[in-house]
Design a protein around this motif. Structure first.
Motif, PDB file in Angstrom:
ATOM      1  N   UNK A  42      30.227  19.338  37.213  1.00 51.81           N
ATOM      2  CA  UNK A  42      30.377  18.642  35.944  1.00 51.81           C
ATOM      3  C   UNK A  42      31.621  17.766  36.028  1.00 51.81           C
TER       4      UNK A  42
ATOM      5  N   UNK B 110      38.931  14.027  25.948  1.00 45.46           N
ATOM      6  CA  UNK B 110      38.337  13.978  24.613  1.00 45.46           C
ATOM      7  C   UNK B 110      36.806  13.956  24.642  1.00 45.46           C
ATOM      8  N   UNK B 111      36.233  14.294  25.781  1.00 47.07           N
ATOM      9  CA  UNK B 111      34.784  14.416  25.867  1.00 47.07           C
ATOM     10  C   UNK B 111      34.419  15.773  26.437  1.00 47.07           C
ATOM     11  N   UNK B 112      33.176  16.196  26.210  1.00 49.79           N
ATOM     12  CA  UNK B 112      32.720  17.423  26.829  1.00 49.79           C
ATOM     13  C   UNK B 112      32.347  17.181  28.277  1.00 49.79           C
ATOM     14  N   UNK B 113      32.250  18.245  29.059  1.00 50.38           N
ATOM     15  CA  UNK B 113      31.814  18.102  30.449  1.00 50.38           C
ATOM     16  C   UNK B 113      30.420  17.484  30.512  1.00 50.38           C
TER      17      UNK B 113
ATOM     18  N   UNK C 182      34.565  19.843  37.528  1.00 48.39           N
ATOM     19  CA  UNK C 182      34.405  21.292  37.512  1.00 48.39           C
ATOM     20  C   UNK C 182      33.210  21.690  38.361  1.00 48.39           C
TER      21      UNK C 182
ATOM     22  N   UNK D 187      27.105  30.131  32.905  1.00 42.03           N
ATOM     23  CA  UNK D 187      27.701  29.517  34.073  1.00 42.03           C
ATOM     24  C   UNK D 187      29.122  30.029  34.258  1.00 42.03           C
TER      25      UNK D 187
ATOM     26  N   UNK E 172      32.622  28.819  35.745  1.00 42.47           N
ATOM     27  CA  UNK E 172      33.279  27.565  36.100  1.00 42.47           C
ATOM     28  C   UNK E 172      34.536  27.805  36.921  1.00 42.47           C
ATOM     29  N   UNK E 173      34.848  26.847  37.783  1.00 42.35           N
ATOM     30  CA  UNK E 173      36.141  26.811  38.432  1.00 42.35           C
ATOM     31  C   UNK E 173      37.175  26.213  37.493  1.00 42.35           C
ATOM     32  N   UNK E 174      38.419  26.098  37.963  1.00 44.50           N
ATOM     33  CA  UNK E 174      39.507  25.618  37.123  1.00 44.50           C
ATOM     34  C   UNK E 174      39.611  24.106  37.090  1.00 44.50           C
TER      35      UNK E 174
ATOM     36  N   UNK F  16      31.462  28.158  24.877  1.00 47.70           N
ATOM     37  CA  UNK F  16      32.433  28.374  25.944  1.00 47.70           C
ATOM     38  C   UNK F  16      33.834  28.124  25.384  1.00 47.70           C
TER      39      UNK F  16
ATOM     40  N   UNK G 147      37.634  26.987  26.577  1.00 48.07           N
ATOM     41  CA  UNK G 147      38.421  26.409  27.660  1.00 48.07           C
ATOM     42  C   UNK G 147      39.894  26.408  27.285  1.00 48.07           C
TER      43      UNK G 147
ATOM     44  N   UNK H  63      44.255  24.197  31.281  1.00 46.50           N
ATOM     45  CA  UNK H  63      44.463  24.442  32.696  1.00 46.50           C
ATOM     46  C   UNK H  63      43.420  25.330  33.343  1.00 46.50           C
ATOM     47  N   UNK H  64      42.443  25.779  32.564  1.00 49.61           N
ATOM     48  CA  UNK H  64      41.392  26.641  33.095  1.00 49.61           C
ATOM     49  C   UNK H  64      40.026  25.973  32.912  1.00 49.61           C
ATOM     50  N   UNK H  65      39.028  26.553  33.571  1.00 50.07           N
ATOM     51  CA  UNK H  65      37.675  26.082  33.368  1.00 50.07           C
ATOM     52  C   UNK H  65      37.058  26.755  32.152  1.00 50.07           C
ATOM     53  N   UNK H  66      35.958  26.199  31.653  1.00 46.10           N
ATOM     54  CA  UNK H  66      35.285  26.838  30.513  1.00 46.10           C
ATOM     55  C   UNK H  66      34.845  28.262  30.835  1.00 46.10           C
TER      56      UNK H  66
ATOM     57  N   UNK I 289      32.455  31.507  29.459  1.00 46.73           N
ATOM     58  CA  UNK I 289      31.300  31.819  28.628  1.00 46.73           C
ATOM     59  C   UNK I 289      31.641  32.828  27.536  1.00 46.73           C
TER      60      UNK I 289
ATOM     61  N   UNK J  89      25.532  33.141  24.272  1.00 45.40           N
ATOM     62  CA  UNK J  89      24.354  32.283  24.296  1.00 45.40           C
ATOM     63  C   UNK J  89      23.369  32.778  23.253  1.00 45.40           C
TER      64      UNK J  89
ATOM     65  N   UNK K 198      40.132  24.874  23.617  1.00 49.64           N
ATOM     66  CA  UNK K 198      39.032  23.959  23.298  1.00 49.64           C
ATOM     67  C   UNK K 198      37.752  24.793  23.311  1.00 49.64           C
TER      68      UNK K 198
ATOM     69  N   UNK L 142      33.862  24.802  23.338  1.00 52.41           N
ATOM     70  CA  UNK L 142      32.763  23.910  23.697  1.00 52.41           C
ATOM     71  C   UNK L 142      31.429  24.546  23.360  1.00 52.41           C
TER      72      UNK L 142
ATOM     73  N   UNK M 130      23.144  22.355  31.170  1.00 47.29           N
ATOM     74  CA  UNK M 130      23.757  22.403  29.855  1.00 47.29           C
ATOM     75  C   UNK M 130      24.293  21.038  29.486  1.00 47.29           C
ATOM     76  N   UNK M 131      24.059  20.637  28.254  1.00 54.65           N
ATOM     77  CA  UNK M 131      24.650  19.423  27.699  1.00 54.65           C
ATOM     78  C   UNK M 131      25.719  19.845  26.714  1.00 54.65           C
ATOM     79  N   UNK M 132      26.946  19.431  26.987  1.00 52.37           N
ATOM     80  CA  UNK M 132      28.079  19.871  26.181  1.00 52.37           C
ATOM     81  C   UNK M 132      28.436  18.872  25.094  1.00 52.37           C
ATOM     82  N   UNK M 133      28.964  19.418  23.996  1.00 47.97           N
ATOM     83  CA  UNK M 133      29.597  18.587  22.992  1.00 47.97           C
ATOM     84  C   UNK M 133      31.036  18.306  23.399  1.00 47.97           C
ATOM     85  N   UNK M 134      31.727  17.516  22.568  1.00 48.90           N
ATOM     86  CA  UNK M 134      33.112  17.136  22.881  1.00 48.90           C
ATOM     87  C   UNK M 134      34.090  18.248  22.578  1.00 48.90           C
TER      88      UNK M 134
END
Lengths: 112, 114
Positions: A36, A41-44, A89, A100, A102-104, B35, B37, B40-43, B45, B48, B88, B90, B103-107
């Motif tokens: 991803x 300011x946007x989602x992945x 990501x 999912x 995710x990595x950092x 999710x 976030x 400094x980290x990834x999202x 979970x 669902x 954040x 998501x 997956x389609x994410x929002x902002x």
């Protein structure tokens, strides 16, 4: 416990050159992998994916390579463009799972 | 076509308060995931939902709850906020709950807890 790892927090590449982003995972049950891209300011946004039955998947300038024995995947961007500058990501999943891992993330900067 | 929409985009709360975050999936998508976030980290979970039923839950305390409505929109609720809940949040939608679905994410909704 971080099951998906991206050990390079940042990467800078000249425009037109190749960008290689790396990702390692520890869970051998993962069989589906995704990349991803995230702008501020946007989602992945989904970029490209690969199933564990393949070792390469290509989509235009983007190619993902999977090395199951090393539990390693990489994303190649050729040629790199300034618009590719974003956080990338790596993510992994298992068949039948509904989430999912995710990595950092790796922040890619493409220098014009 | 509208993508995944989330509200509010930003909010500030104090410790101990409650927060509700909202998500509208892409039209036709029946699965919604949440999710978290942290900077400094990834999202990571959280939940669902598919067809209004919880299909999965991540390693989050019971202070976190969610639900999905008949129109497939969803709410994430967090009670007794802690400083560490600043993140954040998501929301993502997909056609069905399969992990192989893109997956389609929002902002996202950026929550700051003071």
């Amino acid at each position: 416990d971080q099951q998906v790892k991206q050990n390079s927090p940042s990467l800078s590449v000249q425009e037109g050159r190749i960008s290689i982003l790396n990702c390692d995972y520890t869970n051998s049950m993962f069989d589906y992998f995704l990349w991803y891209k995230k702008y501020p300011a946007e989602g992945p946004t989904f970029l490209i994916s690969i199933s564990s039955i393949k070792d390469k998947n290509e989509d235009g300038r983007f190619t993902v390579f999977l090395n199951k024995s090393a539990k390693h995947l990489s994303l190649h961007i050729v040629p790199s463009q300034p618009g590719d500058s974003a956080v990338y990501f790596c993510a992994a999943s298992t068949t039948g799972a509904n989430n999912l891992f995710f990595g950092t993330g790796t922040r890619l900067t493409v220098i014009p | 076509d509208a993508g995944v929409t989330q509200s509010p985009t930003h909010l500030i709360k104090t410790r101990g308060q409650h927060v509700t975050l909202r998500c509208s999936p892409i039209s036709g998508h029946k699965s919604v995931s949440w999710y978290q976030q942290v900077l400094g980290q990834g999202p990571q979970f959280i939940f669902q939902y598919y067809e209004k039923e919880e299909r999965g839950r991540g390693n989050f305390p019971d202070r976190f709850s969610a639900r999905q409505f008949p129109n497939y929109s969803s709410e994430l609720n967090v009670n007794a906020l802690l400083l560490g809940d600043s993140a954040l949040y998501l929301c993502a939608s997909s056609l069905d709950p399969s992990g192989a679905n893109v997956l389609t994410f929002g902002a996202g909704s950026r929550l700051t807890v003071l």
